[in-house]
Scaffold this motif. Sequence first.
Motif, PDB file in Angstrom:
ATOM      1  N   PHE A  11      35.386  43.626  41.494  1.00  0.00           N
ATOM      2  CA  PHE A  11      34.894  45.009  41.441  1.00  0.00           C
ATOM      3  C   PHE A  11      35.361  45.695  40.158  1.00  0.00           C
ATOM      4  O   PHE A  11      34.596  46.396  39.484  1.00  0.00           O
ATOM      5  N   GLN A  12      36.626  45.488  39.801  1.00  0.00           N
ATOM      6  CA  GLN A  12      37.173  46.077  38.570  1.00  0.00           C
ATOM      7  C   GLN A  12      36.431  45.559  37.336  1.00  0.00           C
ATOM      8  O   GLN A  12      36.158  46.321  36.401  1.00  0.00           O
ATOM      9  N   ARG A  13      36.141  44.281  37.324  1.00  0.00           N
ATOM     10  CA  ARG A  13      35.445  43.693  36.175  1.00  0.00           C
ATOM     11  C   ARG A  13      34.051  44.295  36.011  1.00  0.00           C
ATOM     12  O   ARG A  13      33.587  44.531  34.891  1.00  0.00           O
ATOM     13  N   ARG A  14      33.368  44.551  37.132  1.00  0.00           N
ATOM     14  CA  ARG A  14      32.045  45.186  37.060  1.00  0.00           C
ATOM     15  C   ARG A  14      32.173  46.604  36.515  1.00  0.00           C
ATOM     16  O   ARG A  14      31.362  47.042  35.693  1.00  0.00           O
ATOM     17  N   GLU A  15      33.214  47.339  36.963  1.00  0.00           N
ATOM     18  CA  GLU A  15      33.440  48.688  36.446  1.00  0.00           C
ATOM     19  C   GLU A  15      33.684  48.653  34.933  1.00  0.00           C
ATOM     20  O   GLU A  15      33.199  49.516  34.202  1.00  0.00           O
ATOM     21  N   ARG A  16      34.409  47.664  34.497  1.00  0.00           N
ATOM     22  CA  ARG A  16      34.732  47.548  33.073  1.00  0.00           C
ATOM     23  C   ARG A  16      33.469  47.315  32.247  1.00  0.00           C
ATOM     24  O   ARG A  16      33.280  47.917  31.174  1.00  0.00           O
ATOM     25  N   LEU A  17      32.578  46.460  32.755  1.00  0.00           N
ATOM     26  CA  LEU A  17      31.338  46.172  32.048  1.00  0.00           C
ATOM     27  C   LEU A  17      30.448  47.405  31.984  1.00  0.00           C
ATOM     28  O   LEU A  17      29.829  47.694  30.954  1.00  0.00           O
ATOM     29  N   LEU A  18      30.393  48.141  33.102  1.00  0.00           N
ATOM     30  CA  LEU A  18      29.540  49.331  33.155  1.00  0.00           C
ATOM     31  C   LEU A  18      30.077  50.447  32.253  1.00  0.00           C
ATOM     32  O   LEU A  18      29.301  51.177  31.629  1.00  0.00           O
ATOM     33  N   ALA A  19      31.402  50.562  32.166  1.00  0.00           N
ATOM     34  CA  ALA A  19      31.995  51.630  31.358  1.00  0.00           C
ATOM     35  C   ALA A  19      31.929  51.335  29.871  1.00  0.00           C
ATOM     36  O   ALA A  19      31.896  52.261  29.051  1.00  0.00           O
ATOM     37  N   GLY A  20      31.920  50.068  29.501  1.00  0.00           N
ATOM     38  CA  GLY A  20      31.846  49.700  28.093  1.00  0.00           C
ATOM     39  C   GLY A  20      33.078  50.130  27.311  1.00  0.00           C
ATOM     40  O   GLY A  20      34.210  50.006  27.790  1.00  0.00           O
ATOM     41  N   PRO A  21      32.898  50.668  26.110  1.00  0.00           N
ATOM     42  CA  PRO A  21      34.027  51.044  25.246  1.00  0.00           C
ATOM     43  C   PRO A  21      34.926  52.135  25.844  1.00  0.00           C
ATOM     44  O   PRO A  21      36.068  52.287  25.407  1.00  0.00           O
ATOM     45  N   LYS A  22      34.404  52.906  26.786  1.00  0.00           N
ATOM     46  CA  LYS A  22      35.215  53.967  27.395  1.00  0.00           C
ATOM     47  C   LYS A  22      36.336  53.411  28.283  1.00  0.00           C
ATOM     48  O   LYS A  22      37.299  54.125  28.578  1.00  0.00           O
ATOM     49  N   TYR A  23      36.197  52.146  28.686  1.00  0.00           N
ATOM     50  CA  TYR A  23      37.179  51.571  29.624  1.00  0.00           C
ATOM     51  C   TYR A  23      38.485  51.253  28.903  1.00  0.00           C
ATOM     52  O   TYR A  23      38.503  50.644  27.844  1.00  0.00           O
ATOM     53  N   LYS A  24      39.601  51.654  29.508  1.00  0.00           N
ATOM     54  CA  LYS A  24      40.933  51.401  28.955  1.00  0.00           C
ATOM     55  C   LYS A  24      41.514  50.186  29.670  1.00  0.00           C
ATOM     56  O   LYS A  24      42.057  50.300  30.763  1.00  0.00           O
TER      57      LYS A  24
END
Length: 401
Positions: A283-296
């Motif tokens: 689930f976290q990995r999907r969030e990271r992909l969706l957020a793109g560069p904004k993800y920390k």
Amino acid sequence: MASAKAKNGQGSVYQRKDGYWVAQVYIGKDDNGKPKYARKTFKHEEDALHWRDKALVEHRQGVFTVPSTVTFAEWLDIWLTQYVRPHVRPKTWESYEYIIRLHLKPTLGTVKIQALQAAQLQQLLNQRHQSGLSSRTVELIQTTARTALKQAIHEGIVSRNVADYLRLPKKATKEIRVMTVEEMRELLTVADDDRMGTALHLLLGTGMRVGELLALTWADVDFQRGLIRVNKATALVKNVGNTADADQKKTRVIIQPPKTKNGHRSIPITEDLVHHLRRWLLFQRRERLLAGPKYKHRNLVITTKLGHAVSQRNLATKFHRLLAKAGLPMTNLHALRHTYATRLLEIHVHPKVVQELLGHGSIRITLDTYSHVLPELKKQAIGKLEGMMNTRAQWQQPVSQ
């Protein structure tokens, strides 16, 4: 000018032109080989003679301290700056500084450190206890004073530690809130619909401290062996930089290793929790992909939607909302750690194992903290003896008529 000089090595007493009496004793030589004397001034000759005789005895016994005008407040500042701050954790320094600023300095700061009496410190402890201050804080007042005065002894400023003679008020027994198995299930059922649900699963399934949980990274999770390795924790500390900067926050979060070696530990987890964490990682990995560069990306297990670390305050707020949603009594996050330990003891896990899983410094801490569980466990243990000694002695046989 009258004088009452004594032989070498016996000190002397003499009167100054202003009428005051000076007592002095020889205490050795300085770095240049010149004689060193300790002196003290008195209004009356008998007081000067008494001090000289007492000083000579203490010097022979190795407990003499050179007269000093340093106040308790001045010494506490020196102690905090030179002996505490460079050598302890930021949170520990904050605790000492807080106690000194709010309790020791306002009441006893102007007292000369060599004139400080145990009765003065005892009065302070009694007053703070009577005002409703927690027994833990009262104990910390004594600990701070005792530790600071212990260093003053090493520096030759005082000859004894008056804080060693204090009596602490009796500790109030704190009731530990432990969730029932049904309450655990109700909470987790509600929490599963929230992104902080994983945090509650981990707290109930590992007994970790909240700070340890929020510092947990995926590198600390061993899926193959079903283990979580605890090796660090978050702590909220004061910012000690340029506080005049309007953009600078008053506090900051740091990550530090556990306080003791017992804090470093590996905690086995259930298969259910392993599966839960695998799903959460995806689930976290999907969030990271969706957020793109904004993800920390910090590789943290518990994060916000954009990968940022979660604060203890925000997690506590979320926890209380979930309790309310589940219709459960209010409590704090630490209750989940207590619940984990209690469940283990209830299924007869040895207290030594529970101690190691919790990271307690000694088994005594575990037994004292969870003594509420022990009476029932003792009763169950005695029940297992039933029938083991079921014999019938001759005197128990029916008597024939």
